[in-house]
Design a protein around this motif. Structure first.
Motif, short mmCIF file in Angstrom:
data_model
loop_
_atom_site.label_atom_id
_atom_site.label_comp_id
_atom_site.label_asym_id
_atom_site.label_seq_id
_atom_site.Cartn_x
_atom_site.Cartn_y
_atom_site.Cartn_z
N SER A 1 46.28 49.09 29.20
CA SER A 1 46.40 49.61 30.56
C SER A 1 45.12 49.41 31.35
CB SER A 1 46.76 51.11 30.50
OG SER A 1 46.75 51.67 31.79
N TRP A 2 43.99 49.79 30.77
CA TRP A 2 42.71 49.68 31.48
C TRP A 2 42.21 48.25 31.55
CZ3 TRP A 2 40.26 53.01 34.52
CH2 TRP A 2 40.64 54.36 34.46
N ASN A 3 42.55 47.44 30.55
CA ASN A 3 42.08 46.05 30.55
C ASN A 3 42.62 45.29 31.75
OD1 ASN A 3 40.71 43.79 29.20
ND2 ASN A 3 42.77 42.98 28.98
N GLN A 4 43.87 45.51 32.10
CA GLN A 4 44.45 44.84 33.26
C GLN A 4 43.71 45.22 34.54
OE1 GLN A 4 48.52 45.85 34.17
NE2 GLN A 4 48.85 43.99 35.33
N ASN B 1 40.66 46.34 34.74
CA ASN B 1 39.31 45.79 34.66
C ASN B 1 39.28 44.30 35.00
OD1 ASN B 1 36.96 47.56 33.68
ND2 ASN B 1 38.65 48.24 32.39
N GLU B 2 40.28 43.57 34.52
CA GLU B 2 40.32 42.13 34.80
C GLU B 2 40.48 41.86 36.30
OE1 GLU B 2 43.42 40.46 32.44
OE2 GLU B 2 42.15 40.25 30.66
N ILE B 3 41.33 42.64 36.96
CA ILE B 3 41.53 42.48 38.40
C ILE B 3 40.24 42.81 39.15
CG2 ILE B 3 42.73 43.42 40.42
CD1 ILE B 3 45.18 43.78 38.60
N ILE C 1 33.99 38.23 41.04
CA ILE C 1 33.70 36.80 40.85
C ILE C 1 34.10 36.02 42.10
CG2 ILE C 1 34.28 34.75 39.51
CD1 ILE C 1 34.61 36.59 37.07
N ALA C 2 35.26 36.38 42.69
CA ALA C 2 35.71 35.71 43.91
C ALA C 2 34.71 35.93 45.04
CB ALA C 2 37.09 36.22 44.31
N ASN D 1 36.69 51.79 42.20
CA ASN D 1 35.58 52.27 41.38
C ASN D 1 35.22 51.26 40.29
OD1 ASN D 1 35.24 55.15 42.42
ND2 ASN D 1 37.43 55.06 42.04
N LEU D 2 36.22 50.59 39.74
CA LEU D 2 35.94 49.55 38.76
C LEU D 2 35.28 48.34 39.43
CD1 LEU D 2 39.14 49.58 36.51
CD2 LEU D 2 36.86 50.43 35.94
#
Length: 248
Positions: free
Chosen positions: A63-66, A68-70, A76-77, A101-102
């Motif tokens: 759940s959190w990994n998704q 975090n990736e976004i 990066i963008a 927040n992430l």
């Protein structure tokens, strides 16, 4: 008191404690039959609890990994925006459907010093007893209205979304405008949650008749699946999960 609500602490740890208890006190049992049964029972209970914990933590990671990736792709963008664009001439606007927040955390990690979310440099205060929206609340509310304009979301729909998130005690749109202590259940296990105050403040802010900050120029980060109004925006860059747009 230990909370076992649907957050990181999403398994009942008292079961593990019970298993340890039985294992520890096995030696004090005098009955031979109980001596044979209790170790097996304790081992089985503890094993089941460990498997439950592993499954629960795996679900939490997914759940959190998704999210975090976004958030990481958003940073990066931003970092890879062409040098021909003067970032000082634009204001960064992040979709409320991205965990801001992430984004703050990841952007600091990859050395984007001009924090794009401003939620660290311009933190949102907790509501006062009178539930009067501060200038900071109004500032972020104008930004979320600007986002709604670019994506053809009516203010009435935004109002309904925020109230729906309020009933669920968590949501990206609420976190965009209100402090985590006021609007996000897990950060205090609900002790500082201010559902009534946030509800009253949302109504007060909508009654102010705020307008989008349409006179400014924006660079906007959205989730890949969000539909944009191309009469306002031009796609600047895209990644696996996010798109970057610039106002025309």
């Amino acid at each position: 008191m230990v909370s076992v609500r649907d957050w990181e602490r999403n398994a009942c740890y008292f079961i593990l404690t019970l298993g340890v208890f039985f294992s520890f006190f096995t030696k004090t049992i005098t009955s031979k039959r109980k001596k044979r049964i209790l170790p097996i029972f304790s081992f089985s209970l503890t094993t089941l609890t460990i498997l439950t914990l592993l499954k629960a933590q795996y679900n939490t990671f997914i759940s959190w990994n998704q999210r975090n990736e976004i958030a990481l792709e958003s940073c990066i963008a931003l970092k890879n925006i062409p040098s021909s664009i003067n970032l000082n001439s634009y204001e960064i606007l992040i979709s409320p459907q991205i965990d801001i927040n992430l984004v703050s955390t990841h952007c600091e990690h990859i050395n984007i010093f001009n924090n794009p979310t401003e939620h660290f440099t311009k933190p949102i205060p907790n509501l006062t007893n009178g539930n009067i929206p501060s200038k900071t609340h109004i500032y972020y509310f104008e930004k979320i209205l600007t986002y709604a304009q670019f994506f053809k979301i009516a203010p009435e729909s935004l109002y309904k979304v925020m109230h729906s998130e309020l009933q669920n005690q968590s949501g990206y749109h609420l976190n965009y405008v209100f402090s985590l202590h006021d609007s996000w259940y897990p950060i205090s296990d609900g002790r500082n949650l201010n559902i009534n105050g946030v509800s009253i403040t949302i109504k007060k802010i909508f009654k102010l008749g705020l307008k989008p900050s349409s006179h400014k120029k924006f660079i906007i980060i959205t989730r890949k699946e969000e539909k944009v109004d191309t009469s306002f925006l031009t796609e600047l860059k895209s990644r696996n999960r996010v798109n970057l747009y610039i106002t025309n």
